[in-house]
Design a protein around this motif. Structure first.
Motif, PDB file in Angstrom:
ATOM      1  N   TYR A  75       0.837  -1.198   0.000  1.00  0.00           N
ATOM      2  CA  TYR A  75       0.000   0.000   0.000  1.00  0.00           C
ATOM      3  C   TYR A  75       0.877   1.255   0.000  1.00  0.00           C
ATOM      4  O   TYR A  75       1.870   1.325   0.730  1.00  0.00           O
ATOM      5  CB  TYR A  75      -0.906   0.027   1.239  1.00  0.00           C
ATOM      6  N   HIS A  76       0.497   2.222  -0.773  1.00  0.00           N
ATOM      7  CA  HIS A  76       1.173   3.515  -0.761  1.00  0.00           C
ATOM      8  C   HIS A  76       0.482   4.405   0.261  1.00  0.00           C
ATOM      9  O   HIS A  76      -0.745   4.566   0.222  1.00  0.00           O
ATOM     10  CB  HIS A  76       1.126   4.166  -2.143  1.00  0.00           C
ATOM     11  N   PRO A  77       1.249   5.003   1.182  1.00  0.00           N
ATOM     12  CA  PRO A  77       0.624   5.820   2.222  1.00  0.00           C
ATOM     13  C   PRO A  77       0.159   7.168   1.694  1.00  0.00           C
ATOM     14  O   PRO A  77       0.741   7.700   0.737  1.00  0.00           O
ATOM     15  CB  PRO A  77       1.759   6.011   3.232  1.00  0.00           C
ATOM     16  N   PRO A  78      -0.867   7.742   2.298  1.00  0.00           N
ATOM     17  CA  PRO A  78      -1.239   9.128   1.966  1.00  0.00           C
ATOM     18  C   PRO A  78      -0.067  10.052   2.287  1.00  0.00           C
ATOM     19  O   PRO A  78       0.757   9.756   3.156  1.00  0.00           O
ATOM     20  CB  PRO A  78      -2.427   9.403   2.894  1.00  0.00           C
ATOM     21  N   ARG A  79       0.003  11.175   1.594  1.00  0.00           N
ATOM     22  CA  ARG A  79       1.121  12.099   1.791  1.00  0.00           C
ATOM     23  C   ARG A  79       1.244  12.533   3.249  1.00  0.00           C
ATOM     24  O   ARG A  79       2.343  12.746   3.766  1.00  0.00           O
ATOM     25  CB  ARG A  79       0.929  13.318   0.891  1.00  0.00           C
ATOM     26  N   SER A  80       0.105  12.647   3.928  1.00  0.00           N
ATOM     27  CA  SER A  80       0.106  13.114   5.322  1.00  0.00           C
ATOM     28  C   SER A  80       0.653  12.082   6.306  1.00  0.00           C
ATOM     29  O   SER A  80       0.902  12.406   7.469  1.00  0.00           O
ATOM     30  CB  SER A  80      -1.317  13.501   5.736  1.00  0.00           C
ATOM     31  N   SER A  81       0.805  10.833   5.872  1.00  0.00           N
ATOM     32  CA  SER A  81       1.236   9.779   6.810  1.00  0.00           C
ATOM     33  C   SER A  81       2.530   9.092   6.398  1.00  0.00           C
ATOM     34  O   SER A  81       2.839   8.016   6.897  1.00  0.00           O
ATOM     35  CB  SER A  81       0.127   8.733   6.948  1.00  0.00           C
ATOM     36  N   VAL A  82       3.299   9.722   5.502  1.00  0.00           N
ATOM     37  CA  VAL A  82       4.552   9.111   5.049  1.00  0.00           C
ATOM     38  C   VAL A  82       5.507   8.870   6.216  1.00  0.00           C
ATOM     39  O   VAL A  82       6.144   7.816   6.307  1.00  0.00           O
ATOM     40  CB  VAL A  82       5.231  10.005   3.979  1.00  0.00           C
ATOM     41  N   ILE A  83       5.578   9.829   7.129  1.00  0.00           N
ATOM     42  CA  ILE A  83       6.507   9.703   8.259  1.00  0.00           C
ATOM     43  C   ILE A  83       6.121   8.527   9.157  1.00  0.00           C
ATOM     44  O   ILE A  83       6.966   7.702   9.520  1.00  0.00           O
ATOM     45  CB  ILE A  83       6.557  11.012   9.065  1.00  0.00           C
ATOM     46  N   SER A  84       4.838   8.434   9.524  1.00  0.00           N
ATOM     47  CA  SER A  84       4.404   7.331  10.397  1.00  0.00           C
ATOM     48  C   SER A  84       4.486   5.988   9.676  1.00  0.00           C
ATOM     49  O   SER A  84       4.771   4.956  10.294  1.00  0.00           O
ATOM     50  CB  SER A  84       2.989   7.582  10.918  1.00  0.00           C
ATOM     51  N   TYR A  85       4.238   5.999   8.357  1.00  0.00           N
ATOM     52  CA  TYR A  85       4.349   4.782   7.537  1.00  0.00           C
ATOM     53  C   TYR A  85       5.792   4.254   7.576  1.00  0.00           C
ATOM     54  O   TYR A  85       6.031   3.062   7.826  1.00  0.00           O
ATOM     55  CB  TYR A  85       3.918   5.108   6.112  1.00  0.00           C
ATOM     56  N   ARG A  86       6.732   5.136   7.351  1.00  0.00           N
ATOM     57  CA  ARG A  86       8.143   4.738   7.380  1.00  0.00           C
ATOM     58  C   ARG A  86       8.588   4.352   8.790  1.00  0.00           C
ATOM     59  O   ARG A  86       9.389   3.431   8.976  1.00  0.00           O
ATOM     60  CB  ARG A  86       9.010   5.870   6.841  1.00  0.00           C
ATOM     61  N   ALA A  87       8.065   5.079   9.780  1.00  0.00           N
ATOM     62  CA  ALA A  87       8.409   4.767  11.177  1.00  0.00           C
ATOM     63  C   ALA A  87       7.942   3.373  11.550  1.00  0.00           C
ATOM     64  O   ALA A  87       8.662   2.621  12.228  1.00  0.00           O
ATOM     65  CB  ALA A  87       7.785   5.799  12.111  1.00  0.00           C
ATOM     66  N   LEU A  88       6.740   2.998  11.099  1.00  0.00           N
ATOM     67  CA  LEU A  88       6.208   1.669  11.403  1.00  0.00           C
ATOM     68  C   LEU A  88       7.076   0.590  10.776  1.00  0.00           C
ATOM     69  O   LEU A  88       7.421  -0.405  11.442  1.00  0.00           O
ATOM     70  CB  LEU A  88       4.769   1.547  10.902  1.00  0.00           C
TER      71      LEU A  88
END
Length: 237
Positions: free
Chosen positions: A180-193
């Motif tokens: 899944y590609h994350p929404p632009r607003s959640s890129v940081i939390s996506y990468r952190a996870l």
């Protein structure tokens, strides 16, 4: 070097609460903690190595290994897993309600945490007390007699046969997230996870390797030595 400092931080968190360790702890002031420096170096190096080297841990006493494993269980359940769950909640805010990734993450971690807790409970209440008993049984006649009474109820072989893999599922969920590609607003939390999951996978690899290639051989050696002692006594009688 940066990775080594990060791994040192991860390892030292196991000692933070009960030992009054204040952060940051660097290699140059590690001796101030009162913890076995050589052991900490060996653990941190294990994070850095591609393949686990059991020879780095052979010289350490079994009590030190057991203590580290117990502390690591607490660290996973009280720190690492809750931190990952917080990141999942943060990430979920950027997706619409009912999004398959959010649902899958929720279901995965409910199941994974339950299985991990059961895994650690078995080790904390069966394996590690039994290893401590083996260690004491070689030292005093009192504990030797206690081991004699319990040796038919549990053995190191029991653990080896029942030991399960806690890392495979983490690799699967990482692969699933990356679909899944994350929404632009959640890129940081996506990468952190993803970073947290990779770190937990690596940590679990080191943890299970210490159990499998260091603790279990040491415990088997003790167990076999005690069994031979029983056989020798029976032969003499």
């Amino acid at each position: 070097m940066e990775d080594s400092r990060y791994y040192l931080f991860q390892v030292m968190q196991r000692y933070e609460n009960s030992d009054g360790i204040s952060f940051p702890v660097y290699y140059q002031n590690l001796h101030e903690t009162g913890i076995d420096n050589k052991f900490i170096f060996a653990v941190v190096n294990a994070f850095d190595e591609i393949k686990f080297r059991d020879s780095d841990f052979i010289s350490f006493p079994i009590e030190l290994i057991v203590d580290y494993i117990q502390r690591t269980h607490i660290y996973y359940l009280q720190k690492a897993i809750p931190d990952i769950k917080k990141t999942i909640l943060l990430l979920a805010k950027s997706y619409e309600r009912g999004h398959p990734l959010v649902n899958d993450l929720d279901l995965f971690f409910i199941k994974y945490q339950t299985e991990l807790e059961a895994h650690f409970y078995n080790e904390d209440h069966k394996l590690l007390p039994y290893v401590a008993l083996l260690n004491n049984a070689q030292k005093t006649i009192k504990y030797f007699h206690t081991w004699l009474l319990k040796k038919n109820a549990y053995s190191i072989t029991n653990f080896v046969n029942d030991h399960d893999d806690t890392q495979t599922d983490l690799r699967k969920i990482q692969n699933h997230i990356m679909m899944y590609h994350p929404p632009r607003s959640s890129v940081i939390s996506y990468r952190a996870l993803l970073s947290q999951l990779r770190m937990l996978e690596k940590d679990l690899y080191v943890h299970s390797s210490i159990e499998e290639f260091v603790l279990i051989p040491k415990a088997l050696q003790l167990e076999n030595m005690l069994i031979e002692k029983v056989r020798a006594n029976l032969h003499l009688n």
